[in-house]
Design a protein around this motif. Sequence first.
Motif, PDB file in Angstrom:
ATOM      1  N   THR A  52      35.585  48.902  46.761  1.00  0.00           N
ATOM      2  CA  THR A  52      34.309  48.670  46.062  1.00  0.00           C
ATOM      3  C   THR A  52      34.581  47.822  44.741  1.00  0.00           C
ATOM      4  N   ALA A  53      36.034  48.263  44.056  1.00  0.00           N
ATOM      5  CA  ALA A  53      36.253  47.564  42.937  1.00  0.00           C
ATOM      6  C   ALA A  53      36.644  45.887  43.127  1.00  0.00           C
ATOM      7  N   GLU A  54      37.308  45.632  44.323  1.00  0.00           N
ATOM      8  CA  GLU A  54      37.675  44.391  44.727  1.00  0.00           C
ATOM      9  C   GLU A  54      36.466  43.992  45.170  1.00  0.00           C
ATOM     10  N   ARG A  55      35.536  44.321  45.850  1.00  0.00           N
ATOM     11  CA  ARG A  55      34.143  43.594  46.054  1.00  0.00           C
ATOM     12  C   ARG A  55      33.584  43.172  44.706  1.00  0.00           C
ATOM     13  N   TRP A  56      33.234  44.041  43.737  1.00  0.00           N
ATOM     14  CA  TRP A  56      32.644  43.853  42.643  1.00  0.00           C
ATOM     15  C   TRP A  56      33.365  42.504  42.061  1.00  0.00           C
ATOM     16  N   ARG A  57      34.518  42.771  42.002  1.00  0.00           N
ATOM     17  CA  ARG A  57      35.449  41.889  41.296  1.00  0.00           C
ATOM     18  C   ARG A  57      35.110  40.329  42.027  1.00  0.00           C
ATOM     19  N   LYS A  58      35.089  40.451  43.287  1.00  0.00           N
ATOM     20  CA  LYS A  58      34.732  39.021  43.947  1.00  0.00           C
ATOM     21  C   LYS A  58      33.545  38.516  43.568  1.00  0.00           C
ATOM     22  N   GLY A  59      32.478  39.500  43.362  1.00  0.00           N
ATOM     23  CA  GLY A  59      31.092  39.145  42.939  1.00  0.00           C
ATOM     24  C   GLY A  59      31.037  38.451  41.419  1.00  0.00           C
ATOM     25  N   PHE A  60      31.805  39.334  40.628  1.00  0.00           N
ATOM     26  CA  PHE A  60      31.860  38.791  39.281  1.00  0.00           C
ATOM     27  C   PHE A  60      32.544  37.637  39.038  1.00  0.00           C
ATOM     28  N   GLU A  61      33.461  37.353  39.978  1.00  0.00           N
ATOM     29  CA  GLU A  61      34.245  35.821  39.807  1.00  0.00           C
ATOM     30  C   GLU A  61      33.145  34.778  40.115  1.00  0.00           C
ATOM     31  N   GLN A  62      32.270  35.084  40.565  1.00  0.00           N
ATOM     32  CA  GLN A  62      31.325  33.885  41.169  1.00  0.00           C
ATOM     33  C   GLN A  62      30.217  33.646  39.927  1.00  0.00           C
ATOM     34  N   CYS A  63      30.100  34.705  38.990  1.00  0.00           N
ATOM     35  CA  CYS A  63      29.105  34.546  37.828  1.00  0.00           C
ATOM     36  C   CYS A  63      29.535  34.687  36.484  1.00  0.00           C
ATOM     37  N   GLY A  64      30.818  34.715  36.241  1.00  0.00           N
ATOM     38  CA  GLY A  64      31.361  35.008  35.199  1.00  0.00           C
ATOM     39  C   GLY A  64      33.071  34.682  35.088  1.00  0.00           C
ATOM     40  N   ALA A  65      33.368  34.814  33.860  1.00  0.00           N
ATOM     41  CA  ALA A  65      34.925  34.417  33.544  1.00  0.00           C
ATOM     42  C   ALA A  65      35.518  35.728  33.401  1.00  0.00           C
ATOM     43  N   LEU A  66      37.017  35.861  33.831  1.00  0.00           N
ATOM     44  CA  LEU A  66      37.597  37.122  33.799  1.00  0.00           C
ATOM     45  C   LEU A  66      38.173  36.810  32.124  1.00  0.00           C
ATOM     46  N   LEU A  67      37.905  37.974  31.563  1.00  0.00           N
ATOM     47  CA  LEU A  67      38.035  37.811  29.868  1.00  0.00           C
ATOM     48  C   LEU A  67      39.358  38.689  29.745  1.00  0.00           C
ATOM     49  N   SER A  68      39.677  39.694  30.489  1.00  0.00           N
ATOM     50  CA  SER A  68      41.011  40.306  30.354  1.00  0.00           C
ATOM     51  C   SER A  68      41.191  41.248  31.606  1.00  0.00           C
ATOM     52  N   GLU A  69      42.486  41.245  31.944  1.00  0.00           N
ATOM     53  CA  GLU A  69      42.732  42.315  33.090  1.00  0.00           C
ATOM     54  C   GLU A  69      43.943  43.070  32.640  1.00  0.00           C
ATOM     55  N   ASN A  70      43.925  44.192  32.426  1.00  0.00           N
ATOM     56  CA  ASN A  70      44.990  45.280  32.048  1.00  0.00           C
ATOM     57  C   ASN A  70      45.138  46.520  32.536  1.00  0.00           C
ATOM     58  N   ILE A  71      45.976  47.006  32.386  1.00  0.00           N
ATOM     59  CA  ILE A  71      46.389  48.413  33.017  1.00  0.00           C
ATOM     60  C   ILE A  71      46.163  49.381  31.564  1.00  0.00           C
ATOM     61  N   ILE A  72      45.102  50.463  31.778  1.00  0.00           N
ATOM     62  CA  ILE A  72      44.744  51.187  30.674  1.00  0.00           C
ATOM     63  C   ILE A  72      44.581  52.572  31.319  1.00  0.00           C
ATOM     64  N   ASN A  73      45.454  53.472  31.068  1.00  0.00           N
ATOM     65  CA  ASN A  73      45.627  54.874  31.477  1.00  0.00           C
ATOM     66  C   ASN A  73      45.943  54.710  32.902  1.00  0.00           C
ATOM     67  N   GLY A  74      46.762  54.028  33.129  1.00  0.00           N
ATOM     68  CA  GLY A  74      47.689  53.899  34.604  1.00  0.00           C
ATOM     69  C   GLY A  74      46.657  53.240  35.532  1.00  0.00           C
ATOM     70  N   ARG A  75      45.574  52.557  35.076  1.00  0.00           N
ATOM     71  CA  ARG A  75      44.861  51.795  36.411  1.00  0.00           C
ATOM     72  C   ARG A  75      44.359  50.508  36.079  1.00  0.00           C
ATOM     73  N   PRO A  76      44.189  49.734  36.634  1.00  0.00           N
ATOM     74  CA  PRO A  76      43.702  48.200  36.361  1.00  0.00           C
ATOM     75  C   PRO A  76      42.263  48.241  35.794  1.00  0.00           C
ATOM     76  N   ILE A  77      41.974  47.485  34.736  1.00  0.00           N
ATOM     77  CA  ILE A  77      40.672  47.370  34.110  1.00  0.00           C
ATOM     78  C   ILE A  77      40.360  45.806  33.935  1.00  0.00           C
ATOM     79  N   CYS A  78      39.236  45.368  34.596  1.00  0.00           N
ATOM     80  CA  CYS A  78      38.927  44.054  34.434  1.00  0.00           C
ATOM     81  C   CYS A  78      37.837  43.869  33.517  1.00  0.00           C
ATOM     82  N   LEU A  79      37.830  42.853  32.660  1.00  0.00           N
ATOM     83  CA  LEU A  79      36.720  42.515  31.631  1.00  0.00           C
ATOM     84  C   LEU A  79      36.052  41.002  32.169  1.00  0.00           C
TER      85      LEU A  79
END
Length: 187
Positions: A52-79
């Motif tokens: 689900t996270a990968e599908r949403w990421r693919k969707g957001f890449e079509q309508c926005g810019a990746l501002l940040s990708e970071n590991i927070i509390n042991g898991r990836p978080i994209c903005l």
Amino acid sequence: MQDWQSIEELQDIVADLPRFTDALTGLAARLGLDIAPLDADHISLRCHQNATAERWRKGFEQCGALLSENIINGRPICLFKLARPVTVAHWAFSVVELPWPGEKCYPHEGWEHIEIVLPGEPETLNARAVALLSDEGLSQKGIAVKTSSPKGERERLPNPTLAVTDGSVTIKFHPWSIEAIVASERE
């Protein structure tokens, strides 16, 4: 750039937005929180599966810019900074937080929280946030308050969080905007 609401991979969260808006404004009312004057700088999702996270990421890449990708509390978080914002109540969110699943299993996949910026000393955040909430609201059954200090690998600013939830949606308070935190990572 496309409107996020027209992206096939994001149709489940398009459909989820009215539920979230109603639940969020209901929670604010229960807490006696006047949201009108408050600056909320981003909105966040929750999901149970990496797919689900990968599908949403693919969707957001079509309508926005990746501002940040970071590991927070042991898991990836994209903005993602969207070309067209997500509207909730009177706010227009151009930044969406997309966390991958962690250890906690959330009751719902979709929109989960907003983050309100209360500028000021990080040490006084909890007192300033609680002062905005009614005692009656905080003492209601099912309302939980949690404090934390999530930290990204490269963050330079102390970013404590006070989160208030009814188990369905959450309102979080921070002393810094998410874009100030991202900028601190680059310094």
